[in-house]
Scaffold this active site. Structure first.
Site, PDB file in Angstrom:
ATOM      1  N   ASP A 139      -2.385  -7.146  -7.261  1.00  0.00           N
ATOM      2  CA  ASP A 139      -2.961  -6.061  -6.471  1.00  0.00           C
ATOM      3  C   ASP A 139      -4.065  -5.374  -7.272  1.00  0.00           C
ATOM      4  O   ASP A 139      -4.260  -5.662  -8.448  1.00  0.00           O
ATOM      5  CB  ASP A 139      -1.874  -5.044  -6.104  1.00  0.00           C
ATOM      6  CG  ASP A 139      -1.176  -4.499  -7.350  1.00  0.00           C
ATOM      7  OD1 ASP A 139      -1.704  -3.553  -7.954  1.00  0.00           O
ATOM      8  OD2 ASP A 139      -0.117  -5.052  -7.730  1.00  0.00           O
ATOM      9  N   ASP A 175      -3.949  -2.157  -8.009  1.00  0.00           N
ATOM     10  CA  ASP A 175      -3.331  -0.875  -8.308  1.00  0.00           C
ATOM     11  C   ASP A 175      -3.615   0.052  -7.131  1.00  0.00           C
ATOM     12  O   ASP A 175      -3.344  -0.329  -5.994  1.00  0.00           O
ATOM     13  CB  ASP A 175      -3.823  -0.337  -9.654  1.00  0.00           C
ATOM     14  CG  ASP A 175      -2.856   0.667 -10.264  1.00  0.00           C
ATOM     15  OD1 ASP A 175      -1.634   0.475 -10.100  1.00  0.00           O
ATOM     16  OD2 ASP A 175      -3.303   1.628 -10.895  1.00  0.00           O
TER      17      ASP A 175
END
Length: 339
Positions: free
Chosen positions: A255, A257
Site C-alpha cells: 500500500d 500508507d
C-alpha cells in the site's frame, strides 16, 4: 529440547562450532587490560539458510524432506515450530514470524527466541520476507524493496540478547549484509512478474504498531527520506547482528500508507489482497535466491560481529547469563558445558 510428539533437536545445538578452525585475536577492554579472545571462524560449508515469513507467508513452498522442530530457548518459545528441509538442494529453515495462524502482534513476536532458534539450528544467512507500506510515489504496491538502512521508532521490543551482567556493543552502521542483499536483489530481478519492480536500497522506518500511521506521521517519515514503513525488521536486524547472522530483507509493498492523496487510506482488506499476490511472487524468488546462496556461501562481517563487541570479561559474567549466551559466545569463550 523438543516438546512431546515432535522431532527432537540435536543435543548441544551449537556443537557444530567445535569442528571449526580457530585463530587468536586480541582486543583491549575499557580498562586498558589486554584480553586474548579465541576466535573461531564459522564453517559456512555446513551452514543453513533461514527464511522468516511475515504477513501472508506462513509456509515455504517446495521444501523437501520437511521436518517440524519445536525448539525451546533461553528466551522462551519461538513464534511457531521451525520447518527444516531442503530447497533447491540447500538446507533451509523456515519460521512464520507471527505464527502460522498470525496470532502475534508485532510487539508480541518472540524475536529473541526466533533468532536464537535459527542460530541453534546452524543458520548463518537469514532472509526476512515482510509486508511494508510505501512512503515514496516511485515505489508502488506489489513492488519489492531490498532496504539498506533503518530508522527505529519502536518502543516495546527487546533490544538485545545481552545484559544481566554481560555487555556487548555491536556495530549497526550497516544493518543489512550487503553481500546477502545483493543476492536477494539479483534473485528478485530475475524472477519478479512483469509489472512489478525491484528497488535496491532505501530506508525502512520501523514503527511500533499495530495501528497504521496517521497522515501527519506518514508525511513526517516521508520528509526524512524513508522509503518504506513496517513493524518488524529493525528488531530482527539488531538481534541478528548479535547472533552473528547475515541478514537481508525482501520487503513486499502492499500500500501507499496513508500519505498519497490519490489512493485510499490503508486498510486490512487492501493489504491482504496485495499480500496474496506478493506471496505468490516470492516462491520463484526464494528458489532462485536459496540456490545462489548455496552456491556462493558468502562470508559476511556479521558472522564475526561479536569478535570485538563484548566488553565484559567472561570471568565476571554471572553463570546464569553465561549459560544463556553460550550459543553466541562459545566461539570466543569456549563451550559453557566444558568450563
Amino acid at each position: 529440547r523438543a516438546r512431546s510428539g515432535l522431532l527432537r533437536c540435536p543435543s548441544g545445538p551449537w556443537s557444530w562450532w567445535r569442528k571449526q578452525s580457530s585463530s587468536l585475536e586480541t582486543r583491549q577492554d575499557v580498562g586498558g587490560e589486554r584480553i586474548a579472545m579465541e576466535h573461531q571462524s564459522p564453517n559456512l560449508s555446513t551452514a543453513r539458510v533461514g527464511v522468516i515469513g511475515g504477513s501472508g507467508l506462513y509456509a515455504i513452498a517446495g521444501l523437501e524432506d520437511e521436518q517440524e522442530l519445536a525448539v525451546e530457548t533461553p528466551f522462551g518459545l519461538p513464534s511457531d515450530r521451525l520447518r527444516v528441509g531442503r530447497l533447491e538442494g540447500v538446507d533451509t529453515v523456515f519460521l512464520a514470524r507471527h505464527g502460522r495462524h498470525h496470532q502475534f502482534l508485532p510487539r508480541e513476536v518472540p524475536y529473541r527466541a526466533n533468532l536464537w532458534a535459527m542460530r541453534s539450528l546452524g543458520v548463518r544467512w537469514l532472509i526476512s520476507v515482510s509486508a511494508v507500506g510505501s512512503l515514496q510515489a516511485s515505489i508502488r504496491p506489489r513492488d519489492m524493496v531490498v532496504p539498506d538502512q533503518f530508522i527505529d521508532r519502536t518502543q516495546q521490543r527487546p533490544p538485545t540478547f545481552f545484559g544481566e551482567g554481560c555487555v556487548a556493543h555491536v556495530s549497526l552502521a550497516d544493518p543489512f549484509c550487503s553481500r546477502l542483499s545483493k543476492l536477494v536483489s539479483e534473485a528478485a530481478e530475475a524472477s519478479l512478474p512483469k509489472g512489478q519492480a525491484l528497488h535496491r536500497g532505501g530506508t525502512y522506518l520501523c514503527m511500533e504498531g499495530p495501528a497504521f500511521s496517521t497522515r501527519a506521521e506518514s508525511e513526517l517519515y516521508r520528509s526524512w527520506g524513508c522509503s518504506v514503513i513496517g513493524m518488524t525488521n529493525h528488531t530482527e536486524a539488531r538481534l541478528a547482528r548479535e547472533a552473528e547472522l547475515a541478514y537481508a530483507s525482501l520487503s513486499m509493498v502492499t500500500d501507499f500508507d496513508c500519505w498519497h492523496q490519490d489512493h485510499d487510506a490503508v486498510t486490512v482488506e487492501m493489504v491482504m489482497g496485495n499480500l496474496r499476490a506478493n506471496a505468490m511472487a516470492t516462491e520463484p524468488i526464494l528458489r532462485t535466491l536459496i540456490h545462489r546462496i548455496g552456491a556462493a556461501r558468502p562470508a559476511s562481517s556479521a558472522h564475526t560481529a561479536l569478535a570485538n563487541a563484548v566488553v565484559t570479561p567472561k570471568e565476571v559474567v554471572p553463570p546464569q547469563t553465561r549459560q544463556k549466551l553460550d550459543l553466541f559466545t562459545a566461539p570466543y569463550w569456549g563451550d559453557w558445558s566444558q568450563s
